[in-house]
Structures are given as structure tokens and as C-alpha cells.
Design a protein around this motif. Structure first.
Motif, short mmCIF file in Angstrom:
data_model
loop_
_atom_site.label_atom_id
_atom_site.label_comp_id
_atom_site.label_asym_id
_atom_site.label_seq_id
_atom_site.Cartn_x
_atom_site.Cartn_y
_atom_site.Cartn_z
N LEU A 1 -8.99 36.66 10.73
CA LEU A 1 -9.06 38.10 10.61
C LEU A 1 -7.64 38.63 10.60
O LEU A 1 -6.96 38.59 11.62
CB LEU A 1 -9.83 38.67 11.81
N PRO A 2 -7.16 39.09 9.44
CA PRO A 2 -5.75 39.46 9.37
C PRO A 2 -5.40 40.60 10.31
O PRO A 2 -6.11 41.61 10.34
CB PRO A 2 -5.55 39.87 7.91
N ALA A 3 -4.33 40.45 11.07
CA ALA A 3 -3.94 41.48 12.04
C ALA A 3 -2.64 42.15 11.65
O ALA A 3 -2.14 42.98 12.38
CB ALA A 3 -3.81 40.87 13.43
N ASP A 4 -2.07 41.78 10.51
CA ASP A 4 -0.91 42.55 10.06
C ASP A 4 -1.38 43.64 9.12
O ASP A 4 -2.48 43.60 8.56
CB ASP A 4 0.17 41.66 9.44
N SER A 5 -0.54 44.62 8.98
CA SER A 5 -0.94 45.86 8.36
C SER A 5 -1.46 45.70 6.92
O SER A 5 -2.52 46.22 6.57
CB SER A 5 0.27 46.79 8.39
N GLU A 6 -0.73 44.95 6.10
CA GLU A 6 -1.08 44.86 4.67
C GLU A 6 -2.37 44.07 4.47
O GLU A 6 -3.26 44.49 3.72
CB GLU A 6 0.06 44.21 3.88
N HIS A 7 -2.47 42.91 5.12
CA HIS A 7 -3.66 42.10 4.90
C HIS A 7 -4.88 42.72 5.57
O HIS A 7 -6.00 42.57 5.09
CB HIS A 7 -3.42 40.67 5.37
N SER A 8 -4.65 43.43 6.65
CA SER A 8 -5.76 44.16 7.27
C SER A 8 -6.27 45.23 6.30
O SER A 8 -7.47 45.44 6.15
CB SER A 8 -5.31 44.81 8.57
N ALA A 9 -5.32 45.91 5.64
CA ALA A 9 -5.71 46.94 4.66
C ALA A 9 -6.60 46.33 3.58
O ALA A 9 -7.65 46.88 3.24
CB ALA A 9 -4.47 47.58 4.03
N ILE A 10 -6.19 45.19 3.07
CA ILE A 10 -6.96 44.52 2.02
C ILE A 10 -8.32 44.09 2.57
O ILE A 10 -9.36 44.29 1.94
CB ILE A 10 -6.18 43.31 1.49
N ILE B 1 6.75 49.28 -4.21
CA ILE B 1 7.55 49.96 -3.18
C ILE B 1 6.93 51.32 -2.90
O ILE B 1 6.67 52.11 -3.81
CB ILE B 1 9.02 50.16 -3.66
N HIS B 2 6.69 51.57 -1.62
CA HIS B 2 6.04 52.82 -1.19
C HIS B 2 6.74 53.23 0.10
O HIS B 2 6.36 52.82 1.20
CB HIS B 2 4.54 52.53 -0.97
N PRO B 3 7.83 54.01 -0.04
CA PRO B 3 8.74 54.26 1.10
C PRO B 3 8.07 54.86 2.33
O PRO B 3 8.55 54.62 3.44
CB PRO B 3 9.76 55.24 0.51
N GLN B 4 6.97 55.61 2.16
CA GLN B 4 6.39 56.30 3.32
C GLN B 4 5.54 55.38 4.19
O GLN B 4 5.16 55.76 5.30
CB GLN B 4 5.55 57.49 2.86
N SER B 5 5.20 54.18 3.69
CA SER B 5 4.35 53.24 4.46
C SER B 5 3.07 53.89 4.98
O SER B 5 2.65 53.65 6.11
CB SER B 5 5.12 52.64 5.65
N ILE B 6 2.43 54.72 4.17
CA ILE B 6 1.16 55.36 4.57
C ILE B 6 -0.02 54.58 3.98
O ILE B 6 -0.99 54.30 4.68
CB ILE B 6 1.14 56.84 4.12
N ILE B 7 0.09 54.25 2.70
CA ILE B 7 -0.91 53.35 2.10
C ILE B 7 -0.48 51.94 2.48
O ILE B 7 0.61 51.50 2.13
CB ILE B 7 -0.98 53.51 0.57
N HIS B 8 -1.33 51.22 3.18
CA HIS B 8 -0.92 49.91 3.72
C HIS B 8 -1.16 48.77 2.75
O HIS B 8 -0.60 47.69 2.95
CB HIS B 8 -1.57 49.67 5.07
N SER B 9 -1.99 48.98 1.78
CA SER B 9 -2.19 48.08 0.64
C SER B 9 -3.43 48.53 -0.09
O SER B 9 -4.19 49.37 0.41
CB SER B 9 -2.29 46.60 1.03
N MET B 10 -3.61 47.96 -1.28
CA MET B 10 -4.72 48.38 -2.15
C MET B 10 -5.34 47.17 -2.82
O MET B 10 -4.68 46.16 -3.01
CB MET B 10 -4.20 49.29 -3.26
N ILE B 11 -6.61 47.32 -3.19
CA ILE B 11 -7.23 46.31 -4.04
C ILE B 11 -7.80 46.97 -5.29
O ILE B 11 -8.24 48.12 -5.25
CB ILE B 11 -8.36 45.53 -3.31
N GLU B 12 -7.73 46.23 -6.39
CA GLU B 12 -8.38 46.71 -7.60
C GLU B 12 -9.59 45.82 -7.86
O GLU B 12 -9.47 44.59 -7.86
CB GLU B 12 -7.41 46.62 -8.79
N LEU B 13 -10.74 46.45 -8.06
CA LEU B 13 -11.96 45.69 -8.29
C LEU B 13 -12.22 45.52 -9.79
O LEU B 13 -11.56 46.16 -10.62
CB LEU B 13 -13.13 46.37 -7.58
N ALA B 14 -13.19 44.68 -10.10
CA ALA B 14 -13.45 44.32 -11.50
C ALA B 14 -13.74 45.53 -12.38
O ALA B 14 -13.42 45.53 -13.56
CB ALA B 14 -14.63 43.35 -11.54
N ASP B 15 -14.34 46.57 -11.79
CA ASP B 15 -14.72 47.71 -12.62
C ASP B 15 -13.58 48.70 -12.82
O ASP B 15 -13.76 49.72 -13.47
CB ASP B 15 -15.96 48.41 -12.03
#
Lengths: 412, 412
Positions: A153-162, A258-272
Motif C-alpha cells: 500500500l503506497p505511503a508516499d504522496s505520488e503513489h498514494s495519489a495513483i 512539473i507542478h510547482p504548487q505540489s497540490i495535485i499529487h499525481s494523476m492517472i489517465e484511463l483508457a477512455d
């Protein structure tokens, strides 16, 4: 209530994990702790959390801790003193402590690998904050996960976001189990990067970087090593490799923005073509809590995000000239096998040399690159644990030697 | 493969739904269509999709359509001509057509209410693009949903975003079923609003608004009525009421945030303070497809989002002086019962008068407010369908009368 074991309890992740356990006593009970040398802090943690077992790598520190515990006033002393263990064996006992439901791995660097593997073999759920476990030892860890049914279970910010974004997709089951199998409906991952301490510096100005500059992060409060990794963007490069192992995507489908504000912690794009993002203030506590509470969510009184107050979020593609470590990480990831272990060890060693002011900031990527190049002919594509540990040691020595040999030709 | 019935096939939602069905013929088969007066387009749709049944409100149009179908060349003619039906009864037959798995409700305004209710009673899954169904008739629709097991799948951009974000939460089941029960782990919804055609106009400049100005939307390509609603922000106000019924949140926990780029389609805040967002280009096709394909996702070749290219996303709190309709919608929502039906009907009528250049843009909220105020003493908190239909008619008449009486005192 979940019983938790905290590996690296006096570090940045460990202290935050224990703050969470203290804030939500109905939800979590601490049953095991491991730490390094900070006995004063460890003693305080033992008094508050009263774990059943505590382990330290060094026998001498165990003896010191025993004395400290015995010297405590009766009022201050835990009802039941913890069992104390030492050495790697001790860390493995704490990591696989039977009553623990979940093990939080906050040990920085390759030192966390063996205890984490012990927890995996014991079938524990792992709140993974120790990147190196997967980065260096992905080819060894993934089959162990399958064997034991342990879940990362990812506990760092980016992988948790994903991980959070993936929950509602038809492919959550795959991703959750870190099978390393590509998930056809997950098209792309965008890891956001603050750009680190030097995001507003020109490539030229990087010649003037000092240790103080490199250890001041604009958004996140983290350990010194990780803060330097964030300034070189190696942190993000390592996260790319981690995401590859966690979510089974090819490297061309894992991007950095690069996202200087570090508010969005990561994103995924789905098939659709739908994109899901997880947001929050830059605070490690939320991803740690989610890994601890998953699949549930625990109500917190923490500061709420307010985008109307933040007003602007910005994004740009990373500058590969300015951040050569990023390219090195992608390249090592694509080589696979033992190469990410070499990259990771070389980086740890180079950053340590920089923090001791033995090398210049700009030499970090140079040392890593030379070391990785030298490893190409020795690359093992399907390594076992001994191979991983061997190349880790080899890469560290190699960086030391390279640094001594070439110390004069690097800018001061 | 899912069989679909499209209510309002020649409108904005209907045509986009049929484009999707045409693009993914392995996934969707069109079995029923209803339309209004655009017989030429309907004829083309029948040729392409060969539905089993077609319904039109007006008997004369059914006769015309029958002639058009009979006049078709043999090469052009569907193998099996559709059964044709007329009147409300005909629309209800198409809406509850037995082979259909899912009914897409694209009829604008209150005209869609009865056919949608017929589909709900038949236990169909509903891809809900007709806002008025819930806004006007929430108190009637929610119990029907419970009774029939029909599921509302939001097909408009904002509610789809929320629905997508909710999928991975422990409360997805509740939200999905539109039970109207508050979900304790869902703390807050942020509906994003482009700010409409006049987002960069001063409140003073709004005195000069023309019909042409109000029907040019900066981001979305939509019908004229909805584009005006977007300029007044009534669109967002109505969505707040819809979100209340769909996701069971109190009005104080449903917020609007101006986001001019329309990239983040909406956000949810969970109990632990984590915020999830869904993003994409401003294109209705994605939310329609998701409602049609849920819980799966279908791979599309549609244009991929690229935040590094977009560079900036911005956010601000909405200006309640500039957008009085927003306040009216919250107020009507909180009154509950028949008041949202009055608000919605008054708005439809006022916008129609504006589009015919009978009233000025700034009089839209004035007419709505007067009508709602007049209804307060007649408010029914637990209305039946007749009550809803009665107040809908009453509100329309009231707006007409108010507009005629006061036409001189409104600015020209």
C-alpha cells in the motif's frame, strides 16, 4: 483497530506515522518499533505507544536503551517493558511481529530492504514509504508478494495519489496487488514534481549550489537525503521506477510533469481518456494515513484544501538538461534487472558525499552515470537477493573510488 | 453489448450519444429513439441505427415520418422498419422498451420528466442528462428509484466527475444508488463552473448583454438554453440541487468554484481531507460514454489531456452579486419540496422570453425571484407528481404575466 509495526520510527515517516497513531487511538495500536541511533526520541515513543517489541541494529544501543528504560521513574515507565532485539535478525523479528496487521516501512535507503522482505514473507500488509524496496529489489519483491499474498500500500504522496485514483477503476484489483502485470485500462500515469529547490534556478546557476541550498525544499518537509533527491529530480526518477513495479506500466506510459504548487499529487489517465487526480496540501500524513486505513478512510480535522484560495495551479514539462538524473532513472528502469539497484545505491552514495561537501552538486549525476555505464556488462536481468545486495555494495564502492580519483576535475 | 434507448435523439445529448453508439458498434446497439420535430435528422439516425421503435410527441409528425420512411429507396431503407408511436404514451413506450438495458435521457426541460419516470418504473438504468428530472421532481423520483432498483448514472460533466471520483470510496454503493441518504465519508463537493459567457464582464457591463452574447459559450458546445443558463450560472445552481439529490449531501457541503479552463470537471473532498478530481477536455462525450459503459471503461482514440500544454488552471470563488441566479438556486434547494420545480420552470420560461428578445438578460433572475417568492405560501414539502406538474405550469404562467406587467420597468 489495526495493530501496526513501524520500521524506522525516529525518521521522518516514522515520527509522522506515530503522530497519526497518537491522533487516532481508536484506530491504531503500535505493537513494534525499530529505530537507528536516536535513543532519546525512541524512548519517548516507547513511553507514549508502549510497543510489545523494539529492535535496533546495534547491540550497544540495545544495551543503552535497556538502561534508559530501567532508569525511568515508575510513573513514567510503561506497564510492560518491550522485548528488545538487535541486529538484522532483530529488525526482522519486529517486521514480522505476529500481532501486527500492517507494517510501515520508513527506513531510508537500502537498509530497509531486508526487514521489508521479512514483513512480506510474513504476509503482512505493507505501508510502503521505503522506495528502495521496490526500486532496488523489484525483481525479487514481486514474486515474494505473489507467494505470500502480502499487499503493498503506497505511503508516499505520488503513489498514494495513483493508488487512490485507481480504487474506482475496473482494474483496481490488479494494481492493488502489485502483480507487475500491465493493466490494459490504465493508459498513463503522470507523476507531479515540485521541481525541487532549484526549480527557479537557471542551469548555469546550478554551479553555485551549496548543501544548504539543496536541503531547503520549497513545499515538503522531508529528510535531507530525499530533499537533495528532490532538487536533482532523482526522487521523481526513482518514483517512476517504483510506479513501474507497483502499477505494471511500461516506462513510456509513466510521465513526469512539473507542478510547482505540489497540490495535485499525481494523476492517472484511463483508457477512455478520463483523467483522475488526487489533491491535498503537501503533507505526508494523508498518504500515510490512507495506507494505514485502506480500504477505509478515517475522518480527520486536518486543514482542508481550498482551491479558490490557492487560485493557480501550473504545469510544465521537465527540462532534461537541467535534471540529468531523470534521464538516468528512466534509462536504468528500462535496462531493468540489477540496474535500478545500481542507480539507487550510486545515488545514495553520491548524495552522501555531497552532503559531506566532498563533491559538488553537479557531480551527483556524473558519478551515477559512470557507475551505471560500468555496470552494463555485468547486468543481471533476473537477479536474486544476493545479486541485488552485491551490486548495491559494488556501486557504493565504485562511487567512492570515482569521487576520489576525479575529485580535482569536478568544479568546486 | 448494451442495448440503449435514446430520449431526445436529435438534441445535443442525443446526437452525441448516437455518435458514440456509431463509434463503438461492438459495445452499443440502439433499440429505441424519441425526438421532437427534426424529422430529417431523425430519419438519418433511423437509417444508421435501425432502432426497433421510434416515438414522437405529435401524431402529425409520426405520419410525416412514416411517409419519409416509405419513400426511402430500397437500398437506403432499414431491413425492418421501426414501430412508430406518438404522444406521451409513445414516449413512455420507447423509454421503457423491454430490450433496452440503459435509457439516455437527453430531452431538455420538464418535457423529459414523464418519459424518464416511465424508464425508472421499468427498472432501467438511466444515463441522466436531463437535469430537470431530479431538480423538479427529486421528491417523487427518489422513492421510485428505491422501489424499482433503477440506477441513475449521471451523464453530465460535473456529476459524472463526482460519480467517477466516488467509485473508489467506501461509500460508492450509496452514492451510486441515489438513495438521497447523506454519505458520512463524503465531506464536500466542489462543482466547477466556467463562469459562462460573461465571466470576464463587469457586473455593470451586463446591462449591455445581447442574445448573441449570451448564447456564445467560451468552452462548451451546448444547446442555446443551457448556454444562457451557463451565463447566469443558473446551470450551476441547478447542478447543486441535482447533486443534492444524487449524492445526498446537505447544501452547505456543495460548493461552486469558478474554473475558467473547464479542465477539472468537479471534485470531491473525503472525510480524511483527501480531494479527488476528474479531468478532461470540455467534451460531453466522455461523461455520456462513462454513463453508458459504467462500471467498465471503453478505450477511445479521443484527444488526450496534456496539462504541460495547458500550463495553467485557475480557480476563484463565484461573485454572488454578478450571479444572483446562484443564490436563488441554493435558496430554492434549501426550501425543498416543490420550490426547485418552481425555480426550474420559472427559469425555463424566463430564458425562453430572453431568447425571443422579450425581456432583458438582467430580468431573468428578477422574474425567477418574484415567482419563487410568490410560491412560498403554497410550498408543498412532500409533493406528488401532480403537485410537481401543477407548480411547473403555474410558474410558467406566472413568469409570462410578470413579464408582461412589468415589461416597462426592466431595462431594455
Amino acid at each position: 483497530m489495526k495493530a501496526i509495526s513501524v520500521l524506522g520510527s525516529t525518521g521522518s515517516i516514522g515520527t509522522q506515522t506515530l503522530e497519526i497513531a497518537e491522533e487516532f487511538p481508536e484506530e491504531f495500536k503500535v505493537v513494534a518499533l525499530t529505530a537507528g541511533k536516536n535513543l532519546d526520541l525512541l524512548l519517548k515513543q516507547i513511553k507514549v505507544h508502549q510497543p510489545e517489541v523494539v529492535a535496533l541494529p546495534e547491540e550497544t544501543n540495545v544495551l543503552k536503551l535497556r538502561d534508559l528504560l530501567n532508569d525511568l521513574d515508575l510513573t513514567d515507565r510503561p506497564k510492560q517493558l518491550p522485548e528488545l532485539f538487535s541486529g538484522l535478525e532483530g529488525l526482522e523479528i519486529a517486521a514480522s511481529w505476529e500481532p501486527a496487521d500492517i507494517v510501515i516501512t520508513g527506513i531510508v535507503g537500502c537498509a530497509g530492504l531486508l526487514p521489508t522482505l521479512a514483513a512480506i514473507k510474513a504476509g503482512k500488509d505493507i505501508a510502503l514509504a521505503n522506495k528502495e524496496t521496490l526500486i532496488a529489489a523489484g525483481p525479487v519483491v514481486l514474486p515474494e508478494l505473489k507467494r505470500s499474498g502480502s499487499r503493498l500500500l503506497p505511503a508516499d504522496s505520488e503513489h498514494s495519489a495513483i493508488f487512490q485514483c485507481l480504487q474506482g477503476t475496473p482494474w483496481a484489483e490488479n494494481a492493488r496487488l502489485s502483480t507487475g502485470i500491465p493493466t490494459p485500462g490504465l493508459r498513463n500515469i503522470q507523476l507531479t514534481a515540485s521541481g525541487g529547490a532549484f526549480r527557479d534556478w537557471s542551469t548555469n546557476d546550478l554551479r553555485k549550489v551549496t548543501v544548504e541550498d539543496a536541503t531547503s525544499h520549497p513545499n515538503w518537509s522531508m529528510g535531507r537525503k530525499i530533499t537533495v533527491d528532490s532538487a536533482t529530480l532523482m526522487n521523481k526518477g526513482l518514483e517512476v521506477i517504483e510506479a513501474h513495479y507497483l502499477f505494471g506500466l511500461d516506462y513510456e506510459n509513466i510521465e513526469i510533469v512539473i507542478h510547482p504548487q505540489s497540490i495535485i499529487h499525481s494523476m492517472i489517465e484511463l483508457a477512455d481518456s478520463s483523467v483522475l487526480a488526487q489533491m491535498g496540501w503537501p503533507d505526508m500524513k494523508l498518504p500515510i494515513l490512507y495506507a494505514m486505513s485502506w480500504p477505509n478512510r478515517i475522518a480527520t480535522p486536518w486543514k482542508r484544501l481550498n482551491l479558490a484560495e490557492i487560485q493557480h495551479l501550473s504545469f510544465k514539462a521537465p527540462d532534461t538538461t537541467k535534471y540529468p538524473c531523470m534521464r538516468l532513472a528512466y534509462s536504468a528502469g528500462k535496462s531493468g534487472g540489477t540496474m535500478p539497484a545500481v542507480l539507487n545505491a550510486a545515488n545514495e552514495e553520491a548524495v552522501a558525499l555531497f552532503l559531506k561537501e566532498k563533491i559538488h552538486f553537479l557531480n551527483i549525476p556524473k558519478l551515477i552515470e559512470s557507475t551505471c555505464e560500468k555496470h552494463i556488462n555485468e547486468l543481471r536481468l533476473d537477479p536474486n537477493l544476493s545479486d541485488i545486495i552485491y551490486v548495491d555494495q559494488w556501486a557504493r564502492k565504485e562511487v567512492q573510488e570515482l569521487a576520489q580519483k576525479n575529485v580535482r576535475q569536478f568544479p568546486k
